[in-house]
Structure formats: C-alpha cells, structure tokens
Design an enzyme around this catalytic site. Sequence first.
Site, mmCIF file in Angstrom:
data_model
loop_
_atom_site.group_PDB
_atom_site.id
_atom_site.type_symbol
_atom_site.label_atom_id
_atom_site.label_comp_id
_atom_site.label_asym_id
_atom_site.label_seq_id
_atom_site.Cartn_x
_atom_site.Cartn_y
_atom_site.Cartn_z
ATOM 1 N N HIS A 1 0.834 -1.208 0.000
ATOM 2 C CA HIS A 1 0.000 0.000 0.000
ATOM 3 C C HIS A 1 0.866 1.254 0.000
ATOM 4 C CE1 HIS A 1 -3.392 2.648 1.171
ATOM 5 N NE2 HIS A 1 -2.479 3.248 1.933
ATOM 6 N N GLU A 2 1.891 1.272 0.847
ATOM 7 C CA GLU A 2 2.774 2.439 0.898
ATOM 8 C C GLU A 2 3.519 2.620 -0.421
ATOM 9 O OE1 GLU A 2 2.419 4.537 3.172
ATOM 10 O OE2 GLU A 2 1.125 3.217 4.351
ATOM 11 N N HIS B 1 1.527 4.556 -2.825
ATOM 12 C CA HIS B 1 1.641 6.012 -2.692
ATOM 13 C C HIS B 1 2.880 6.535 -3.420
ATOM 14 C CE1 HIS B 1 -1.738 6.699 -0.131
ATOM 15 N NE2 HIS B 1 -1.282 5.975 0.871
ATOM 16 N N HIS C 1 2.941 9.408 -6.515
ATOM 17 C CA HIS C 1 3.783 10.600 -6.614
ATOM 18 C C HIS C 1 4.619 10.571 -7.887
ATOM 19 C CE1 HIS C 1 3.273 12.796 -2.776
ATOM 20 N NE2 HIS C 1 2.968 11.616 -2.273
#
Length: 225
Positions: A95-96, A99, A103
């Site tokens: 999940h991280e 992110h 970006h």
Amino acid sequence: MTGIYIFLLMLILPIIAQINVTSTFNKYSKVRSSRGLTADQVARQILDSNGLYNVRIERVSGKLSDHYDPRDNVVRLSDSTYGNSSVAAIGVAAHECGHVCQHAENYGPIVLRSKLVPITNFCSRFWYFIFILGLVFSELSIGTTLVYASIIMFAAVIVFQLVTLPTEFDASSRALATLENNNLLEASEVPQAKKVLTAAALTYVTGLVVSLLQLLRLLSASRRR
C-alpha cells in the site's frame, strides 16, 4: 438530545474503526505468506519493478506507523511490518509503495493533497482557537466574523480529508493488483490482504464522517448565537 447523539457518535465511531483495523491486522499478521518474502523485500521488489530504485526503505518504531515520506523519498515501515512475512504486513508495505507510484506518476488527487497540506496544517491548528475567540467576543460584530472564519477553516480540513480518500483507495487498489499480478502473494492470500487494507481505509472514512458531524455541531452553535 440530537446534539448528545452526535457527540456520542463522534466518540464511538473512531474507537470502532480503530478496533476493527487493529483486530484485522492482528488476525492476518498470524498468516504467513507462502512465498516466504518479508514486507520490506516485497516493497523493494515493487519499487524496483516500477523503476523507483532511488526510493529508500527504512524501519521506524511503532505499530502501523507505516508511511511514505515524499520529502525524504523514503518508505518507512513500522516494527510490525518491516521484516515480517505475514499477509497483513505485505499488504501494508505494498500500500505504501502504491503512494510512491502515485507521486511518481503525478496522480491528480495526490498532487492536490500535497498542495493542500500547508493550509490544512494551519487551519487544523488554529480553527478551534479562533472559534473560542469568536465566542469570547460574541457581543461584538467581530465575534460573528471569527466564528464563521473558524467554520470555514474547519471546512478546509474536511476538504483535505475528502481529497485523501481517493489516494488511499487507489493506493490499496494498486497494491492488491501488484501483489496478484507479480505473484508476490498466492491468489488465496490476496483477499486476506484486501481485508487488512479495507479496514485501514475505513479509518479515513470514519475520520471524514466524524469531521462532518463536528461541522454540523459548529453550524448549529453558530445559529444559536
């Protein structure tokens, strides 16, 4: 009585959401991935497969304190995630990484969210102080102005929460797709990771609901002045 019910909901909903995410993570942290990879190893593979070799992975203390810091370009995995080969830990790490990909791709909501951070930080810190000042000077015209200014500031925080929701759901969607398509988890393990990420996402939904309830209370208080 309606005000009391709203206040109770504001107290109870976050507790329920936190219990749900903690219990779900604890349940699937006991399920070891059949691939044998640890969460940090999976994160490294995901980042490298997307050409994000410059993004570091670090360990950070705490439980479920995992996050991506775009300023330092580092994914920080908590003690409950880093080095852990459970389905839950791998889901959180992926999940991280979602992110990070957002970006890198200049994903619309994450770009907007980043731009809103400074004003949101200011509003979240000072809206209540300004609201109290408005009550103190309630007999003066400036009091009304301050109260409504504080409500607008709090509404800005809610806008930030609204923008955050699609970034969280998209990161989870990316994570689950990557785990399945890259065979980082077995097909039977992906739904388990999904339950962990869904429980985590619901905490953001709950936070938004609580903020909306608070906004209703503020608006009601302003009308009674």
